[in-house]
Design a protein around this motif. Structure first.
Motif, short mmCIF file in Angstrom:
data_model
loop_
_atom_site.label_atom_id
_atom_site.label_comp_id
_atom_site.label_asym_id
_atom_site.label_seq_id
_atom_site.Cartn_x
_atom_site.Cartn_y
_atom_site.Cartn_z
N ASN B 67 56.10 31.74 25.79
CA ASN B 67 57.41 31.10 25.62
C ASN B 67 57.39 29.72 26.29
OD1 ASN B 67 57.79 31.47 28.36
ND2 ASN B 67 59.25 33.14 28.14
N ARG B 68 58.54 29.04 26.25
CA ARG B 68 58.54 27.64 26.68
C ARG B 68 58.45 27.47 28.20
NH1 ARG B 68 59.94 24.11 22.63
NH2 ARG B 68 60.49 25.16 20.69
N ASN B 69 58.46 28.57 28.93
CA ASN B 69 58.33 28.44 30.38
C ASN B 69 56.87 28.32 30.82
OD1 ASN B 69 61.11 28.75 30.63
ND2 ASN B 69 60.91 30.97 30.55
N TRP B 70 55.98 28.46 29.88
CA TRP B 70 54.54 28.36 30.18
C TRP B 70 54.23 26.99 30.75
CZ3 TRP B 70 50.26 30.68 31.14
CH2 TRP B 70 49.03 30.09 30.88
N PRO B 71 53.63 26.93 31.94
CA PRO B 71 53.42 25.63 32.57
C PRO B 71 52.18 24.90 32.06
CG PRO B 71 52.74 27.39 34.05
CD PRO B 71 53.30 28.06 32.82
N GLY B 72 51.39 25.52 31.19
CA GLY B 72 50.17 24.86 30.72
C GLY B 72 48.99 25.22 31.60
N ALA B 73 47.79 25.21 31.02
CA ALA B 73 46.60 25.57 31.78
C ALA B 73 45.37 25.01 31.08
CB ALA B 73 46.47 27.10 31.88
N ARG B 74 44.24 25.03 31.80
CA ARG B 74 42.97 24.64 31.21
C ARG B 74 42.18 25.90 30.89
NH1 ARG B 74 42.51 22.17 36.22
NH2 ARG B 74 40.79 23.57 36.62
N PRO B 75 41.33 25.83 29.85
CA PRO B 75 40.42 26.96 29.64
C PRO B 75 39.55 27.12 30.89
CG PRO B 75 40.25 25.37 27.84
CD PRO B 75 41.11 24.75 28.88
N GLY B 76 39.17 28.32 31.19
CA GLY B 76 38.40 28.55 32.41
C GLY B 76 39.29 28.97 33.56
N GLN B 77 40.59 28.63 33.46
CA GLN B 77 41.53 29.15 34.46
C GLN B 77 41.89 30.58 34.09
OE1 GLN B 77 44.73 26.07 34.66
NE2 GLN B 77 44.13 26.04 36.81
N ALA B 78 42.54 31.26 35.01
CA ALA B 78 42.90 32.64 34.74
C ALA B 78 44.40 32.81 34.90
CB ALA B 78 42.18 33.57 35.72
N VAL B 79 44.96 33.79 34.21
CA VAL B 79 46.38 34.09 34.40
C VAL B 79 46.52 35.54 34.83
CG1 VAL B 79 47.47 32.48 32.81
CG2 VAL B 79 46.60 34.66 31.96
N LEU B 80 47.60 35.81 35.54
CA LEU B 80 47.95 37.18 35.85
C LEU B 80 48.66 37.76 34.63
CD1 LEU B 80 49.37 36.97 39.46
CD2 LEU B 80 47.25 38.04 38.74
N VAL B 81 48.26 38.95 34.26
CA VAL B 81 48.97 39.68 33.21
C VAL B 81 49.66 40.86 33.89
CG1 VAL B 81 48.71 41.07 31.12
CG2 VAL B 81 47.33 39.01 31.45
N TYR B 82 50.97 40.99 33.66
CA TYR B 82 51.72 42.04 34.32
C TYR B 82 51.84 43.26 33.43
CZ TYR B 82 53.08 38.63 37.78
OH TYR B 82 53.06 37.69 38.77
N GLY B 83 51.85 44.40 34.06
CA GLY B 83 52.03 45.64 33.32
C GLY B 83 52.68 46.65 34.25
N GLU B 84 52.92 47.85 33.76
CA GLU B 84 53.56 48.85 34.60
C GLU B 84 52.83 50.17 34.49
OE1 GLU B 84 57.91 48.66 34.60
OE2 GLU B 84 57.86 50.83 34.77
N ARG B 85 52.66 50.83 35.64
CA ARG B 85 52.08 52.17 35.61
C ARG B 85 52.80 53.03 36.62
NH1 ARG B 85 46.48 51.68 36.76
NH2 ARG B 85 46.97 52.13 38.92
N ASP B 86 53.21 54.20 36.23
CA ASP B 86 53.97 55.11 37.09
C ASP B 86 55.15 54.39 37.74
OD1 ASP B 86 52.11 56.98 36.47
OD2 ASP B 86 50.90 56.65 38.27
N GLY B 87 55.79 53.51 36.98
CA GLY B 87 56.96 52.82 37.51
C GLY B 87 56.64 51.62 38.37
N VAL B 88 55.37 51.38 38.66
CA VAL B 88 55.00 50.28 39.54
C VAL B 88 54.49 49.10 38.73
CG1 VAL B 88 53.50 49.57 41.44
CG2 VAL B 88 54.35 51.91 41.33
N ARG B 89 55.01 47.92 39.05
CA ARG B 89 54.57 46.72 38.35
C ARG B 89 53.23 46.28 38.93
NH1 ARG B 89 56.86 41.12 36.59
NH2 ARG B 89 56.23 39.92 38.40
N LEU B 90 52.25 46.14 38.07
CA LEU B 90 50.91 45.75 38.50
C LEU B 90 50.55 44.42 37.85
CD1 LEU B 90 49.14 49.14 37.79
CD2 LEU B 90 49.99 48.34 39.98
N ALA B 91 49.57 43.74 38.43
CA ALA B 91 49.11 42.49 37.84
C ALA B 91 47.60 42.43 37.91
CB ALA B 91 49.71 41.31 38.59
N ARG B 92 46.99 41.97 36.84
CA ARG B 92 45.55 41.77 36.84
C ARG B 92 45.27 40.38 36.29
NH1 ARG B 92 46.11 45.35 39.53
NH2 ARG B 92 45.29 47.48 39.48
N CYS B 93 44.14 39.84 36.73
CA CYS B 93 43.81 38.46 36.41
C CYS B 93 42.83 38.40 35.24
CB CYS B 93 43.15 37.89 37.65
SG CYS B 93 43.51 36.19 37.88
#
Ligand code: FES
Lengths: 356, 364
Positions: B67-93
């Motif tokens: 969406n438009r809140n994306w601040p922009g990035a270069r290839p080679g950089q990493a982003v956190l992707v959020y997900g949920e397991r057992d009710g807990v919000r997790l993030a992986r890079c």
């Protein structure tokens, strides 16, 4: 009066260990069901408030106005108790969801969340029912226990209690500003001013929403602004009365105990638990009743485990009751009508100095 | 933190101001926006899954539109992707393999015991919406690399390097580039047709695979990364990406010969397992105060912060009031009351009853 057995230090440790074990067992079991539950509560809050506000746009027509006001009041009660209060205790911090973070949540009442986190989470929950340390004992306005020193001011406390019930959300806000200490000259204007500014800011925002924005919106779409304004006022009033009643039943019933400040010296974990048990009282009722009280109807469990999701209190209560019985401690519970009658009795009786 | 991005949909700006000044609550506004369109939010970045494709037997590449809140990035950089397991919000890079405006590509690899990646891989469908964190990572295509670049990747380390490589070649990089991807099994080689097409188009690129766990195929290398694989390479700059051990090996091999260029690396590993409360020294970083210090794994983070002159907000000091809660940004902590351990980035912890178990960074 209470008929508790005094516990030896060894017994206190064992008592604390049993309650700790229950805590750990429950914590280990938290998961998706609890997350789903609190999100559903939040959805119910939004649904009630939206439906209520829409219905109020139909003006004074009694069926819509009454239902709209009730729904809005219900939404506000749920937001205040089952959602706001519990989230702000950090009960859902384990979910790691920034929207349900205890330190960041801001609730829909005039008292700023930061104030509450201090006076309630810290002072009240740590120093529960310790005279002089827990400002929640009578909120500086009422004498509810003979252990409180009498002042002429308390003679009219029936009136003070009534005002407090009607304006409960303001009482909660003002408590933190410590106006009483300011008038007694114990703290300076400079200490009070930033707090006052923060409180005024929140009050203005709340008023702007309930008493300005929605009435104006009504005007704009050709609805009855006065009906909307009154609906909001009554909804807030309903919430004030309900929260007052529930909270006063939590610690000021006939069998609630208070403690002198000395108990805090080197207090063991077991004794802290014991104080929470003796100082709190429960209300009996059905599942919907418990939700509407934000599960503060399980005040004892809430005080033993303030940071465990409140929906767990009902099942924990069964075990807490058994533990209390095993250690010869009374478990203070009863129907709301009975419990609140004993609160009113305290307000009436202890207004006089000789009543000790 | 609300990020006021210039390119954001203009009509949200008044709402952002109202939220920033406490007149509206962000969660409430986000609920309405999200109901209108699943990836609309006031400040948070959400992305819609556009397409999915397997790039190795155990690696799934996603194309996303943020969406438009994306601040922009270069290839080679990493982003956190959020997900949920057992009710807990997790993030992986996850590393970005391509970035074109708000269209992103990243690749997710199955990891042994990695339930987060498995769940994404097994359940994601086109049209789903994911929350992303801010991009991070310092890897850059070497600027001073006329005499060649050596890219050493192991496992999912290929994603960051593939992103950088693709961008550099598209920008007309003419220097010799040698990419070595080390994998356990042959089927784990990722982006094979893409890399072969790049080789066909760019004679300066050479790609080789190193198979560590089974016999190598035609033209592939076999065994663990060693000096024999890098002999006589003209490359002077190094980019290495993979697990700790691999990166260390790569660096030592690279620096064994005199080089003019620079070395950059990124290492990932599972959090080091340590014995609870063994009395070890750990490094503490208090991010907001900008303070780093030596600490121990016995005392609470609150005590240790105070011993360093910080004045964290607190109340009861016994884990009741939650006034001392702050975010764990990195590392592993132990609850002093129950012994329970936490290492989830972004998790709120009560520092009065949490002791570090590894090096930690907290938002204080
Ligand atoms: S200071 Fe009260 S919970 Fe940490």
């Amino acid at each position: 009066m209470r008929t508790d057995r005094e516990l030896t230090p060894a017994e206190l440790d064992a008592f604390g260990a049993e309650l700790d074990a229950l805590r750990e067992r429950t914590l280990a079991d938290l998961g998706a069901a609890d997350a789903r539950y609190i999100r559903r509560v939040r959805a119910a809050v939004r649904l009630c408030c939206t439906a209520g506000r829409v219905l109020l746009m139909f003006g004074w027509f009694p069926p819509t106005w009454l239902l709209g006001t009730l729904l809005l009041g219900l939404g506000k009660i749920l937001e205040n108790m089952e959602l706001g209060h519990n989230v702000m205790h950090g009960q859902y911090d384990w979910m790691n969801d920034p929207e349900l973070n205890g330190q960041r949540y801001e609730w829909d009442i005039v008292g700023p969340a930061d104030f509450w986190r201090h006076t309630h989470n810290h002072l009240h929950h740590t120093y529960t029912n310790v005279i002089g340390r827990d400002d929640d004992i009578g909120y500086g306005l009422l004498r509810l226990f003979p252990e409180q020193r009498w002042k002429p001011f308390y003679r009219r406390q029936v009136l003070w209690a009534t005002l407090q019930a009607l304006l409960f959300q303001y009482a909660v806000a003002v408590q933190h500003v410590k106006l009483d200490k300011y008038f007694k000259g114990r703290i300076s204007k400079d200490e009070v001013r930033p707090l006052q500014r923060q409180m005024n800011g929140k009050i203005v925002r709340q008023w702007a929403k309930d008493y300005l924005f929605f009435p104006l919106l009504a005007l704009l779409i050709g609805a009855n602004a006065l009906a909307v304004l009154t609906g909001n006022l009554v909804a807030n009033l309903l919430r004030n009365l309900w929260t007052f009643a529930v909270i006063f039943c939590g610690h000021f019933t006939e069998k609630a105990a208070v403690f002198p400040a000395e108990v805090l010296e080197n207090e063991s974990r077991g004794h802290w638990y014991l104080r929470q048990l003796r100082g709190s009282s429960n209300l009996e009722g059905g599942p919907l009743f418990h939700i509407l009280t934000g599960n503060l109807s399980h005040q004892i469990e809430h005080h033993l485990y303030p940071d465990i999701p409140a929906r767990r209190y009902a099942e924990m209560a069964r075990e807490v009751r058994q533990i209390a019985a095993r250690y010869g401690q009374e478990y203070n519970t009863g129907r709301m009508s009975r419990q609140i009658a004993t609160v009113f009795r305290r307000i009436w009786v202890y207004r006089k100095p000789q009543a000790v | 933190m609300p990020s006021f991005v210039f390119s954001s949909a203009g009509w949200l700006q008044p709402l952002r101001l109202l939220v920033a000044h406490g007149w509206l609550r962000e969660a409430g506004v986000d609920a309405w926006l999200g109901a209108l369109r699943a990836d609309w939010r006031l400040n948070r970045t959400f992305a819609r899954v556009h397409s999915l494709r397997w790039v190795a037997a155990d690696m799934l590449a996603l194309r996303l539109k943020a969406n438009r809140n994306w601040p922009g990035a270069r290839p080679g950089q990493a982003v956190l992707v959020y997900g949920e397991r057992d009710g807990v919000r997790l993030a992986r890079c996850y590393s970005l393999t391509a970035v074109r405006g708000r269209v992103l590509e990243l690749a997710i690899k199955r990891q042994p015991g990695g339930r987060f990646a498995d769940k994404l891989i097994d359940t994601l469908l086109p049209g789903d919406v994911l929350e992303l964190g801010a991009p991070s990572g310092e890897l850059e295509w070497p600027r001073d690399a006329d005499s060649g670049v050596l890219l050493l990747a192991a496992g999912s380390g290929i994603t960051a390097l593939y992103g950088l490589l693709r961008e550099a070649l598209a920008k007309g990089c003419k220097q010799p580039v040698w990419l070595l991807h080390s994998v356990r099994r042959r089927e784990q080689r990722a982006f094979v047709p893409e890399l072969q097409a790049l080789m066909a188009r760019h004679p300066n690129l050479r790609v080789q695979w190193l198979i560590t766990g089974e016999p190598a195929g035609e033209g592939e290398l076999h065994g663990r990364l060693g000096a024999e694989h890098l002999r006589d390479l003209p490359a002077h700059s190094l980019l290495a990406c993979g697990p700790h051990g691999f990166v260390q090996k790569a660096l030592s091999l690279w620096s064994a010969e005199p080089r003019a260029g620079t070395a950059q690396w990124e290492a990932f590993s599972p959090p080091p397992a340590q014995v609870a409360g063994a009395g070890q020294a750990v490094r503490l970083e208090f991010a907001r105060s900008g303070l780093r210090a030596e600490g121990d794994d016995q005392r609470s983070l609150l005590e240790q912060a105070e011993a360093r002159g910080l004045k964290p907000k607190h109340g009861c000091r016994q884990g009741i009031c939650t006034e001392c809660t702050c975010q764990l940004l990195e590392g592993r902590v132990r609850d002093l009351r129950s012994g329970r351990e936490t290492s989830e980035p972004g998790q709120p912890i009560r520092i009065c009853v949490s002791a570090p178990l590894s090096d930690v960074r907290i938002d204080l």
